[in-house]
Enzyme design. Sequence first.
Site, short mmCIF file in Angstrom:
data_model
loop_
_atom_site.label_atom_id
_atom_site.label_comp_id
_atom_site.label_asym_id
_atom_site.label_seq_id
_atom_site.Cartn_x
_atom_site.Cartn_y
_atom_site.Cartn_z
N GLU A 163 0.80 -1.23 0.00
CA GLU A 163 0.00 0.00 0.00
C GLU A 163 0.84 1.28 0.00
O GLU A 163 0.75 2.10 0.92
CB GLU A 163 -0.96 0.00 1.19
CG GLU A 163 -1.95 -1.15 1.16
CD GLU A 163 -3.11 -0.99 2.14
OE1 GLU A 163 -2.98 -0.20 3.09
OE2 GLU A 163 -4.13 -1.67 1.95
N GLU A 341 -5.45 -8.60 0.18
CA GLU A 341 -6.16 -8.33 1.44
C GLU A 341 -7.62 -8.03 1.16
O GLU A 341 -7.95 -7.37 0.18
CB GLU A 341 -5.60 -7.12 2.19
CG GLU A 341 -4.24 -7.30 2.79
CD GLU A 341 -3.79 -6.08 3.59
OE1 GLU A 341 -4.64 -5.35 4.15
OE2 GLU A 341 -2.57 -5.85 3.61
C1 NOJ Z 1 -4.36 -2.72 4.98
C2 NOJ Z 1 -3.03 -2.86 5.64
O1 NOJ Z 1 -2.11 -3.42 4.74
C3 NOJ Z 1 -3.06 -3.68 6.92
O2 NOJ Z 1 -1.83 -3.53 7.56
C4 NOJ Z 1 -4.23 -3.23 7.77
O3 NOJ Z 1 -4.25 -3.89 9.00
C5 NOJ Z 1 -5.51 -3.47 7.01
N1 NOJ Z 1 -5.49 -2.64 5.84
C6 NOJ Z 1 -6.78 -3.14 7.79
O4 NOJ Z 1 -6.85 -1.78 8.02
#
Ligand code: NOJ
Length: 431
Positions: A163, A341
């Site tokens: 990200e 994710e």
């Molecule tokens: C994306 C992130 O990569 C991760 O670290 C985070 O916990 C999740 N989003 C949920 O917010």
Amino acid sequence: MNAGKTLEFPKGFLWGTATAAHQVEGGNRNNDWWEWEHRRGTIADGTTSESACDQYNRYNEDFDLVKGFGHNAHRLSLEWSRIEPKEGVFSSAELAHYRRVLEALHSRGIEPMLTLHHFTNPLWLAKMGGWENPRVVEYFTRYAKVVASELGSLVRFWVTINEPTVYTYMSYIQGVWPPGAKRIRSAAIVMTNLLRAHALAYHVIHEASPGPGCSVGIAKHIRILDPLRPGRVCDRAVARLSDFVFNRWFLDAIETGRLAWPIGMGQKVQLLSATQDFIGLNYYTREMTRFSLSKPQRLFIENLTRPGCATNDLRWEIYPEGFYRALMDLKKYARPIYVTENGCATPDDALRRSYLRDHLVQLHRAISAGADVRGYFHWSLIDNFEWAEGLGRKLGLVAVDYATQARAPRPSAWVYAKIAQGNKLDPAWFE
Ligand code: NOJ
């Protein structure tokens, strides 16, 4: 919506969960997050990562769970500050530790996907200006090279940077993550350095792991950004601009090799073009966007949660259709896609289950419409340290009691296990 039908997924589909080192390992004292979370007022619920899930010591126990669920893949990250505790000094003990971790996955028949940078930086780097210092590109590439030559034989799927746009936004515009800056100019420098670092890491990983299976990409957070008042031209304009900067700019750059406006001027960056073998998609939610004269420092863009919508515990809209939209949009890059994710922050496991079902239905719909999706990693395996929100948020398929470190799979873990084992989704499993 195919509500009653069993949905079959493509043969060889990867099913797993995702985690990040600082969120689960515990004891990462040598990075900028540790320093940040121990400052007053930085973490919403006042917790700090401390021992987190103690996965640094309990990875075998956690991978037994993963195996018991029948997942065939797992996404995890390395903690750079452990591997390179001082600038230029690499720890053979920590590299050996991560070798054991990766072997522990392989011995259970689980394919690792390995992330090199998941929001945390070694303290020495933070003290030198972190991602604003142009030398970070050289440091990150050196770290990637060491890791790829030491661990490359155990890893096929690599995520260089998790990200990048969210990292830049939270750390250099919102200022709620370290280093807590609020400077658009710094954000542009950081984005450019992240890009350059990714490009060079892409090449060193391929040089060190020349096998045909080696696949390198980034994990890109895509957030659907729709105009709050679609009838207003200004809202539509800011929605388009933020969609471009937030969702597309980085992906376009690693395909075309160019830094597009408004962060660059269209200049070409050496070795940048076509530096992704797959697209990693992190999808959670949608935000509404409106033009706001009171936000000149944010280019007049204001983002809000859609009034009256269903949300999770982080006040993020639950919007499964957006998953389909994001996947269909990524088709244009003509790369394989892995969902790196997707998940729901909630203490209510029934909500987590319906979120999972509704998103997988959309995933299946996108695959049926031609999106080349090859895997899905649910965020997350276990409850963990949710950055500035703290330890209290529940995103795990498995609950963790932080006082005893006991793990307790939630019902959603067992439903997801059936999906992974059957490579299909039967709506009856959710009744
Ligand atoms: C994306 C992130 O990569 C991760 O670290 C985070 O916990 C999740 N989003 C949920 O917010």
